[in-house]
Design a protein around this motif. Structure first.
Motif, PDB file in Angstrom:
ATOM      1  N   PHE A  47       0.839  -1.208   0.000  1.00 46.04           N
ATOM      2  CA  PHE A  47       0.000   0.000   0.000  1.00 46.04           C
ATOM      3  C   PHE A  47       0.872   1.255   0.000  1.00 46.04           C
ATOM      4  O   PHE A  47       1.996   1.222   0.509  1.00 46.04           O
ATOM      5  N   PRO A  48       0.359   2.363  -0.566  1.00 47.93           N
ATOM      6  CA  PRO A  48       1.182   3.582  -0.588  1.00 47.93           C
ATOM      7  C   PRO A  48       1.463   4.098   0.817  1.00 47.93           C
ATOM      8  O   PRO A  48       0.633   3.965   1.716  1.00 47.93           O
ATOM      9  N   CYS A  49       2.664   4.663   0.978  1.00 43.09           N
ATOM     10  CA  CYS A  49       3.065   5.220   2.277  1.00 43.09           C
ATOM     11  C   CYS A  49       3.105   6.741   2.163  1.00 43.09           C
ATOM     12  O   CYS A  49       3.480   7.268   1.108  1.00 43.09           O
ATOM     13  N   PHE A  59      -0.760   2.975   8.085  1.00 42.31           N
ATOM     14  CA  PHE A  59      -1.874   2.591   8.970  1.00 42.31           C
ATOM     15  C   PHE A  59      -3.209   3.152   8.517  1.00 42.31           C
ATOM     16  O   PHE A  59      -4.255   2.598   8.813  1.00 42.31           O
ATOM     17  N   LYS A  60      -3.161   4.258   7.797  1.00 43.87           N
ATOM     18  CA  LYS A  60      -4.412   4.907   7.379  1.00 43.87           C
ATOM     19  C   LYS A  60      -5.265   4.015   6.462  1.00 43.87           C
ATOM     20  O   LYS A  60      -6.444   4.260   6.285  1.00 43.87           O
ATOM     21  N   HIS A  61      -4.637   2.987   5.883  1.00 43.70           N
ATOM     22  CA  HIS A  61      -5.393   2.129   4.965  1.00 43.70           C
ATOM     23  C   HIS A  61      -6.273   1.125   5.694  1.00 43.70           C
ATOM     24  O   HIS A  61      -7.110   0.472   5.070  1.00 43.70           O
ATOM     25  N   ILE A  90      -9.566   0.668  -3.143  1.00 46.74           N
ATOM     26  CA  ILE A  90     -10.511   1.608  -3.764  1.00 46.74           C
ATOM     27  C   ILE A  90     -10.098   3.043  -3.451  1.00 46.74           C
ATOM     28  O   ILE A  90      -9.855   3.395  -2.291  1.00 46.74           O
ATOM     29  N   ASN A  91     -10.026   3.846  -4.487  1.00 46.89           N
ATOM     30  CA  ASN A  91      -9.621   5.250  -4.323  1.00 46.89           C
ATOM     31  C   ASN A  91     -10.811   6.114  -3.916  1.00 46.89           C
ATOM     32  O   ASN A  91     -11.960   5.660  -3.894  1.00 46.89           O
ATOM     33  N   HIS A  92     -10.475   7.356  -3.620  1.00 42.07           N
ATOM     34  CA  HIS A  92     -11.440   8.276  -3.020  1.00 42.07           C
ATOM     35  C   HIS A  92     -12.028   9.283  -4.017  1.00 42.07           C
ATOM     36  O   HIS A  92     -11.327   9.756  -4.911  1.00 42.07           O
ATOM     37  N   SER A 104     -16.047   7.476  -0.637  1.00 40.03           N
ATOM     38  CA  SER A 104     -15.553   8.661   0.058  1.00 40.03           C
ATOM     39  C   SER A 104     -14.851   8.227   1.335  1.00 40.03           C
ATOM     40  O   SER A 104     -15.399   7.438   2.106  1.00 40.03           O
ATOM     41  N   TYR A 105     -13.632   8.716   1.543  1.00 38.09           N
ATOM     42  CA  TYR A 105     -12.911   8.408   2.791  1.00 38.09           C
ATOM     43  C   TYR A 105     -13.413   9.312   3.920  1.00 38.09           C
ATOM     44  O   TYR A 105     -13.006   9.152   5.063  1.00 38.09           O
ATOM     45  N   ILE A 106     -14.230  10.309   3.562  1.00 35.00           N
ATOM     46  CA  ILE A 106     -14.654  11.286   4.585  1.00 35.00           C
ATOM     47  C   ILE A 106     -16.139  11.101   4.884  1.00 35.00           C
ATOM     48  O   ILE A 106     -17.003  11.510   4.103  1.00 35.00           O
ATOM     49  N   ASN A 121      -4.056  13.731   6.015  1.00 38.53           N
ATOM     50  CA  ASN A 121      -4.283  12.373   6.512  1.00 38.53           C
ATOM     51  C   ASN A 121      -3.946  11.273   5.522  1.00 38.53           C
ATOM     52  O   ASN A 121      -3.682  10.144   5.920  1.00 38.53           O
ATOM     53  N   PHE A 122      -4.025  11.557   4.236  1.00 39.95           N
ATOM     54  CA  PHE A 122      -3.765  10.516   3.239  1.00 39.95           C
ATOM     55  C   PHE A 122      -2.614  10.874   2.304  1.00 39.95           C
ATOM     56  O   PHE A 122      -2.242  10.068   1.461  1.00 39.95           O
ATOM     57  N   GLY A 123      -2.125  12.100   2.412  1.00 36.85           N
ATOM     58  CA  GLY A 123      -0.952  12.490   1.636  1.00 36.85           C
ATOM     59  C   GLY A 123      -1.181  12.635   0.147  1.00 36.85           C
ATOM     60  O   GLY A 123      -0.246  12.499  -0.628  1.00 36.85           O
ATOM     61  N   PHE A 124      -2.441  12.868  -0.288  1.00 34.95           N
ATOM     62  CA  PHE A 124      -2.615  13.110  -1.724  1.00 34.95           C
ATOM     63  C   PHE A 124      -3.434  14.372  -1.967  1.00 34.95           C
ATOM     64  O   PHE A 124      -4.163  14.840  -1.083  1.00 34.95           O
ATOM     65  N   VAL A 125      -3.260  14.902  -3.177  1.00 36.49           N
ATOM     66  CA  VAL A 125      -3.991  16.109  -3.564  1.00 36.49           C
ATOM     67  C   VAL A 125      -5.212  15.665  -4.355  1.00 36.49           C
ATOM     68  O   VAL A 125      -5.078  15.050  -5.417  1.00 36.49           O
ATOM     69  N   CYS A 126      -6.383  15.909  -3.800  1.00 36.66           N
ATOM     70  CA  CYS A 126      -7.610  15.464  -4.457  1.00 36.66           C
ATOM     71  C   CYS A 126      -7.931  16.410  -5.621  1.00 36.66           C
ATOM     72  O   CYS A 126      -7.898  17.623  -5.464  1.00 36.66           O
TER      73      CYS A 126
END
Ligand SMILES: C[S@@+](CC[C@H](N)C(=O)[O-])C[C@H]1O[C@@H](n2cnc3c(N)ncnc32)[C@H](O)[C@@H]1O
Length: 349
Positions: free
Chosen positions: A68-70, A81-83, A104-106, A145-147, A163-168
């Motif tokens: 999983f991505p870190c 751990f967020k996964h 599954i992505n967000h 949705s993760y939120i 929290n997830f380190g990506f730019v939505c």
């Protein structure tokens, strides 16, 4: 026997891996019901995470975990751990990592767009289930949705980055800061209203006014893309009507709540059975008529547009159980016996 639709884990540009549909998936379909590959209990405190950290490093599941991505620059374990997803049972704060569902992505819930699927933990099935919120085309990416509405306290792009380190880059996140701030205020107002909604309305309170405010809040949250909140919100409308002995409107509210909940969880739930009972006879509700008799109001017809009726959904809620029934064990034993006789006859001739 219902089967799960074909899906695949593939590379998604800019997102790492993700899940796509390999066939048309109608709204309401149960896409998968999955057991965790790794599960930990009470996975919340830092101390606990550290002990899991140690345990995980020595297991064969470690490689799966590391796939999983870190978070950039993060600890290889804690940064992943967020996964984990909550698999709560009572007071146990268990979390699990799932082979497909955790790929599954967000997509954010917003007035402009939203995810096409939703997942939730089903303690009775000991599985995380995923349902289609709308029709999903073949090759379309499946997103959730993760939120959750209740936890949205920050502007989504900020929350996801931290929290997830990506730019939505969803259309909701690309709106102006001003529009996003307006959405955040509406979600905040909704959450504080629902948090304080009296579960047993006191005598003397004005139920018409309360129902009116509930309607306004539900409309606002649906406009913000959180139509799945109708499962809980419409049930509050039912409670209020039932407490005042208004059977006609109580039934309409609970039907709305049932239909929305069926979309999220399926119909093989305790909630569904309770809803069915109350829709058939609202007087079976334990707080029926506790405040006497009063005619209240049905849900605003605009709310109905946010969730499909149960009848319009495909009959694909059924859970494809891997548990073998005694009948299937007998059937397979017969097949095995026939095969053995055939092989024996073949070699003894
Ligand atoms: C639960 S995992 C999903 C599967 C992951 N893409 C993978 O390769 O295994 C969550 C991670 O996926 C990525 N991700 C999820 N949704 C994304 C999105 N909308 N845009 C960019 N990256 C996303 C982020 O790295 C996030 O931390």
């Amino acid at each position: 026997m219902p089967r799960f639709p074909a899906i695949d884990i593939v590379d998604i540009p800019g997102k790492g891996r993700g899940v796509i549909a390999r066939e048309f998936i109608p709204q309401g379909t149960r896409i998968i019901a999955e057991k965790p590959v790794i599960k930990f209990s009470g996975c919340t405190s830092v101390g606990y995470m550290e002990s899991v950290h140690k345990a995980l490093s020595s297991t064969s599941k470690f490689e799966f975990f590391l796939s999983f991505p870190c978070m950039q620059g993060g600890d290889p374990i804690l940064g992943r751990f967020k996964h984990f997803l909550p698999c709560e049972s009572g007071d146990d704060n268990a979390h699990g990592l799932f082979a497909t569902i955790c790929r599954i992505n967000h997509t954010c819930c917003s007035p402009l767009s939203g995810p096409n699927a939703i997942y939730c933990w089903r303690e009775d099935l000991n599985r995380e289930v995923l349902h289609a919120l709308r029709d999903i085309a073949p090759m379309e990416e499946i997103t959730v949705s993760y939120i959750a509405c209740q936890i949205q306290k920050q502007d989504p792009p900020v929350y996801l980055r931290e929290n997830f380190g990506f730019v939505c880059s969803c259309s909701g996140c690309r709106r102006s800061l001003q529009l996003r701030a307006r959405s955040l205020t509406r979600v905040h107002n909704y959450n504080s209203f629902m948090g304080s909604f009296p579960t047993s309305v006191q005598r003397g309170q004005n139920p018409e006014k309360l129902l009116n405010v509930l309607q306004r809040n539900l409309l606002a949250i649906c406009e913000e893309g959180y139509a799945t909140e109708l499962a809980r919100g419409a049930h509050y409308g039912f409670r209020l009507c039932a407490m005042y002995g208004d059977a006609e409107n109580a039934i309409v509210w609970e039907t709305l709540s049932r239909d929305c909940d069926a979309l999220i969880q399926g119909v093989d739930t305790e909630e569904y059975r309770n809803s069915q009972k109350w829709i058939r006879d609202p007087a079976t509700f334990d707080l029926w008529k506790v405040h006497g008799l009063r005619k209240l109001a049905a849900p605003n017809p605009a709310l109905r547009r946010y969730t499909p009726t149960l009848e319009s959904l495909p009959k694909k809620y059924g859970y494809t159980s891997r548990n073998w029934s005694s009948l299937s064990i007998i059937a397979w034993a017969c097949v095995g016996l026939c095969l053995a006789i055939f092989v024996w006859m073949f070699f003894t001739q």
